[in-house]
Each structure stands twice: as C-alpha cells, then as structure tokens.
Design a protein around this motif. Sequence first.
Motif, short mmCIF file in Angstrom:
data_model
loop_
_atom_site.label_atom_id
_atom_site.label_comp_id
_atom_site.label_asym_id
_atom_site.label_seq_id
_atom_site.Cartn_x
_atom_site.Cartn_y
_atom_site.Cartn_z
N GLU A 22 32.91 37.09 39.64
CA GLU A 22 32.18 37.53 39.35
C GLU A 22 30.58 36.68 38.95
N ASN A 23 31.14 35.75 39.68
CA ASN A 23 29.45 34.69 39.69
C ASN A 23 29.16 35.30 40.97
N SER A 24 29.56 36.22 41.63
CA SER A 24 28.57 36.22 43.39
C SER A 24 29.30 37.24 43.84
N THR A 25 27.87 37.76 44.71
CA THR A 25 27.93 39.20 45.75
C THR A 25 29.07 39.25 46.37
N ASN A 26 29.98 38.02 46.75
CA ASN A 26 30.74 37.88 47.84
C ASN A 26 32.08 38.93 47.85
N HIS A 27 31.83 40.38 46.95
CA HIS A 27 33.16 41.08 46.90
C HIS A 27 32.73 42.33 47.65
N LEU A 28 34.39 42.36 48.16
CA LEU A 28 34.41 43.74 48.42
C LEU A 28 34.54 45.38 47.69
N ASN A 29 33.44 45.96 47.91
CA ASN A 29 33.51 47.17 47.52
C ASN A 29 34.13 48.54 47.92
N GLN A 30 34.39 49.78 47.46
CA GLN A 30 35.37 50.60 47.68
C GLN A 30 35.29 51.09 49.25
N LYS A 31 34.10 51.67 49.97
CA LYS A 31 34.53 51.35 51.57
C LYS A 31 35.09 50.79 52.30
N SER A 32 35.16 48.93 51.76
CA SER A 32 35.22 48.34 52.70
C SER A 32 36.88 48.78 52.13
N MET A 33 37.13 48.22 50.90
CA MET A 33 38.80 48.93 50.71
C MET A 33 39.30 49.48 51.57
N PHE A 34 38.77 50.54 51.32
CA PHE A 34 39.31 52.12 52.12
C PHE A 34 39.93 51.57 53.92
N TYR A 35 38.51 50.49 54.67
CA TYR A 35 38.86 50.47 55.37
C TYR A 35 39.99 49.43 56.00
N TYR A 36 40.49 48.02 54.66
CA TYR A 36 41.12 48.13 55.50
C TYR A 36 43.36 48.58 54.45
N LEU A 37 42.86 49.49 54.20
CA LEU A 37 43.92 50.28 53.53
C LEU A 37 43.89 51.62 54.99
N LYS A 38 43.45 51.98 55.31
CA LYS A 38 43.40 53.10 56.80
C LYS A 38 43.53 52.44 58.42
N ASP A 39 42.70 51.54 58.61
CA ASP A 39 43.61 50.87 59.69
C ASP A 39 44.70 49.11 60.22
N ASN A 40 45.35 50.03 61.42
CA ASN A 40 46.69 49.39 60.98
C ASN A 40 46.63 47.84 61.33
N LYS A 41 45.43 47.38 61.85
CA LYS A 41 45.65 46.17 62.43
C LYS A 41 45.62 45.07 61.23
N ASN A 42 45.08 45.77 59.63
CA ASN A 42 45.07 45.26 58.83
C ASN A 42 46.79 45.41 57.90
N HIS A 43 46.09 44.71 56.96
CA HIS A 43 47.76 44.15 56.06
C HIS A 43 47.56 44.61 54.77
N VAL A 44 47.66 45.23 53.81
CA VAL A 44 47.17 45.29 52.59
C VAL A 44 48.62 44.83 52.09
N PHE A 45 47.98 43.31 50.73
CA PHE A 45 49.27 43.52 49.90
C PHE A 45 48.89 43.36 48.52
N TYR A 46 48.50 45.04 47.51
CA TYR A 46 47.61 44.94 46.18
C TYR A 46 48.50 45.45 45.79
N ASN A 47 49.21 44.75 44.13
CA ASN A 47 49.51 44.91 42.85
C ASN A 47 48.28 45.18 42.07
N LYS A 48 48.29 45.95 40.35
CA LYS A 48 47.43 45.94 39.58
C LYS A 48 47.30 44.25 39.47
N ILE A 49 47.84 42.94 39.63
CA ILE A 49 47.01 41.73 39.36
C ILE A 49 46.54 40.97 40.56
N SER A 50 47.18 41.39 41.26
CA SER A 50 46.54 40.54 42.99
C SER A 50 46.77 41.44 44.53
#
Length: 163
Positions: A22-50
């Motif tokens: 919240e006190n930083s500009t260091n967060h990833l945007n939707q475009k970045s997250m989309f990239y991580y989801l679709k690229d098979n060298k990335n492994h995403v562990f996501y649920n509503k709280i973590s």
Amino acid sequence: NKPQDYLRTSKEMATLHSSFFENSTNHLNQKSMFYYLKDNKNHVFYNKISLAIVQVSGLEADLITIGVNPKNQRKGIGSKLLHLVSLYLKDLKVNKLFLEVACNNKAAIKIYTNIGFKACGIRKNYYPKCDGLESNASVMVYNVSRKNGKLDKKKLQKLYPTG
C-alpha cells in the motif's frame, strides 16, 4: 484455468498484490499478472487471500512475489505457502530458490531466515518508493534440495487452484 479466465484472475491477483504494498509503487498490475499466468515457466499459487509467483529456470527458481492479504497476516499463512512452494519446487528437481526483499523489511527477512534462506548479496536502490526514494534489496537463497517433506499435490491444488 481456461484462457478466458485469465483476465478475471489476473485482475483479482493484481488487486490482492497491491494490498501487500500500500505504501509503495512496487506492485504488479493486471498485465503483469496475465503474463505470469499464461507463461509456462512461471508457477502461480493464488487464492483469495494469498499469492506466490515463482519463475523456474532449470535447476534454479526466483520467487517473484509472495504475500498474504493484510487482514489475514500474522497467522502463518505466508510461511505455509512458502513451505508448499518449496516442496513443489523440490518435486520439479529445483535446487535453489532466490528472492529479493527490501533491506528495511525486517519482518519478511526474519520469516525467510527462520525458514532457512541465507543472504547472498545486495541490490542497491532496487525498490522504488512512493516518496521518490529507493531502497536496497537483500538477495537471499534457499537450498530447496535439502527441504524435508513430501508434497501433497491434492492439498496444493485445493488450496491454490492456479498452481
């Protein structure tokens, strides 16, 4: 997930990730997250709280990000997620997991150190801040090949359906 679900999921992930910083500009945007989801060298562990994102390259991996919704922090969720991620990487025959953490983020450094990460370098002025200043990052490494335990893939899939 189906490709059409990636847009919705990437938006949810970006919203959650921004709550970590919240006190930083260091967060990833939707475009970045989309990239991580679709690229098979990335492994995403996501649920509503973590959320954790790991990029694997051969015998090494980089922890791109990890975090827990601020309302659910200090309950051991992040440590448990990192434990599951480590077991997952061990199953992939990854030897080392690297990460960067802000040098002034004492709470995170303590968690990583308690898990077994070791400092192995500094990246000067790595993280930009909202106030225009920058902070250094500590580079840490964890020997995944020494991780004890066995991955329960059904539990992992239930907790983190994107993993």
